[in-house]
Design a protein around this motif. Structure first.
Motif, short mmCIF file in Angstrom:
data_model
loop_
_atom_site.label_atom_id
_atom_site.label_comp_id
_atom_site.label_asym_id
_atom_site.label_seq_id
_atom_site.Cartn_x
_atom_site.Cartn_y
_atom_site.Cartn_z
N ILE A 1 8.49 4.09 -4.79
CA ILE A 1 8.15 3.56 -5.75
C ILE A 1 6.74 2.68 -5.83
CG2 ILE A 1 8.83 1.43 -7.17
CD1 ILE A 1 11.81 2.14 -6.70
N CYS B 1 -0.08 3.02 -11.85
CA CYS B 1 -0.80 1.67 -12.56
C CYS B 1 -2.14 1.14 -11.83
CB CYS B 1 0.33 0.71 -12.38
SG CYS B 1 1.91 0.83 -12.60
N LEU C 1 10.74 8.41 -10.85
CA LEU C 1 9.93 8.06 -12.05
C LEU C 1 11.21 8.46 -13.16
CD1 LEU C 1 6.40 9.01 -11.68
CD2 LEU C 1 7.45 6.74 -11.40
N GLN D 1 5.27 -4.15 -13.16
CA GLN D 1 3.99 -3.24 -13.48
C GLN D 1 4.55 -1.72 -13.77
OE1 GLN D 1 1.01 -4.40 -14.08
NE2 GLN D 1 2.08 -6.54 -14.03
N LEU D 2 5.12 -1.26 -13.14
CA LEU D 2 5.49 0.19 -13.07
C LEU D 2 6.41 0.63 -14.20
CD1 LEU D 2 5.23 2.76 -11.60
CD2 LEU D 2 7.00 2.36 -10.18
N GLU D 3 7.39 -0.41 -14.53
CA GLU D 3 8.27 -0.23 -15.62
C GLU D 3 7.36 -0.46 -16.93
OE1 GLU D 3 12.04 -2.68 -17.50
OE2 GLU D 3 10.62 -3.92 -16.65
N ALA E 1 4.14 5.38 -6.51
CA ALA E 1 3.99 5.67 -7.65
C ALA E 1 3.23 4.44 -8.31
CB ALA E 1 5.54 5.52 -8.21
N TYR E 2 3.67 3.20 -8.14
CA TYR E 2 2.81 2.13 -8.63
C TYR E 2 1.52 2.14 -8.49
CZ TYR E 2 0.40 -2.34 -8.61
OH TYR E 2 -0.42 -3.34 -8.73
N VAL F 1 5.52 -4.98 -8.36
CA VAL F 1 5.30 -3.96 -8.58
C VAL F 1 6.41 -3.19 -9.63
CG1 VAL F 1 5.88 -1.78 -7.07
CG2 VAL F 1 4.62 -3.77 -6.09
N LYS G 1 4.53 0.79 -17.37
CA LYS G 1 3.54 2.11 -17.20
C LYS G 1 4.38 3.30 -17.40
CE LYS G 1 -0.62 3.99 -16.39
NZ LYS G 1 -1.62 3.77 -17.33
N VAL G 2 5.53 3.26 -16.89
CA VAL G 2 6.39 4.61 -17.10
C VAL G 2 7.25 4.71 -18.48
CG1 VAL G 2 8.75 5.66 -16.08
CG2 VAL G 2 6.85 4.52 -14.58
#
Length: 192
Positions: free
Chosen positions: A7, A15, A175, A160-162, A10-11, A157, A164-165
């Motif tokens: 994860i 991101c 993802l 921010q990823l939430e 991926a961030y 993290v 972006k995805v």
């Protein structure tokens, strides 16, 4: 690479727009590896990221708890082995692996003087600095001050990823799962 490391990778990739390398072995480093290295093309920022995540709040670290982890992971200090006094341990021989860690930086094209060190944990117990903070840290084994960034996995993290995805059909299973969770939230809000 475990789920938390995946994860965080991926961030940084999605991101922070970084190229990433995970699980970089430290040659002659006594079973050491760097969790994640990331390179941001635009700013040319170079990151060494270590991930230590547990989701139980009572096990979350304080800055003082993180100090020995910083020493080991970023600055090459060997872990103390209580009870071992045979004169052969790395601690007893005053061994340090910092030069080996810097060799990994150079091997991937990083400048050791420009590497930004980042620690990712679930949350810090004393969270007065928020979910993203930077601290000056004096390495006890190197006797130098380094800047260390600390990111909250839970509050920064993942958030921010939430954002972006999307809900696209990702080939990356992690993802894809985050996309499912996002779609679930959207549908529940809509239905409620």
């Amino acid at each position: 690479m475990n789920a938390a490391e995946h994860i965080v990778e991926a961030y940084y990739r999605l991101c922070q727009n970084c190229f990433t390398l995970s699980d970089q072995k430290v040659d002659n480093g006594n079973n050491r590896q760097l969790d994640l290295l990331a390179y941001q093309i635009g700013s040319q920022a170079q990151f060494h990221i270590e991930i230590g995540v547990t989701h139980r709040e009572r096990w979350c670290p304080t800055i003082d708890d993180l100090a020995p982890k910083f020493e080991k992971k970023f600055f090459g200090k060997p872990a103390d082995r209580p009870g071992a006094t045979d004169g052969r341990t790395d601690v007893e021989r005053q061994k340090n692996y910092f030069d080996k860690i810097e060799a990994v930086y150079r091997k991937v094209g990083f400048d050791p003087l420009k590497v930004r060190r980042v620690w990712v944990c679930w949350i810090l117990v004393e969270n007065e600095g928020g979910s993203q903070r930077s601290i000056p840290y004096e390495s006890t084994c190197l006797k130098r001050i380094f800047n260390i960034e600390i990111l909250s996995f839970r509050d920064y993290v993942l958030e921010q990823l939430e954002h972006k995805v999307g809900t696209s059909n990702y080939d990356d299973s992690m993802l894809r799962m985050l996309g499912f969770l996002k779609q679930r939230q959207l549908q529940l809000r809509k239905a409620g």
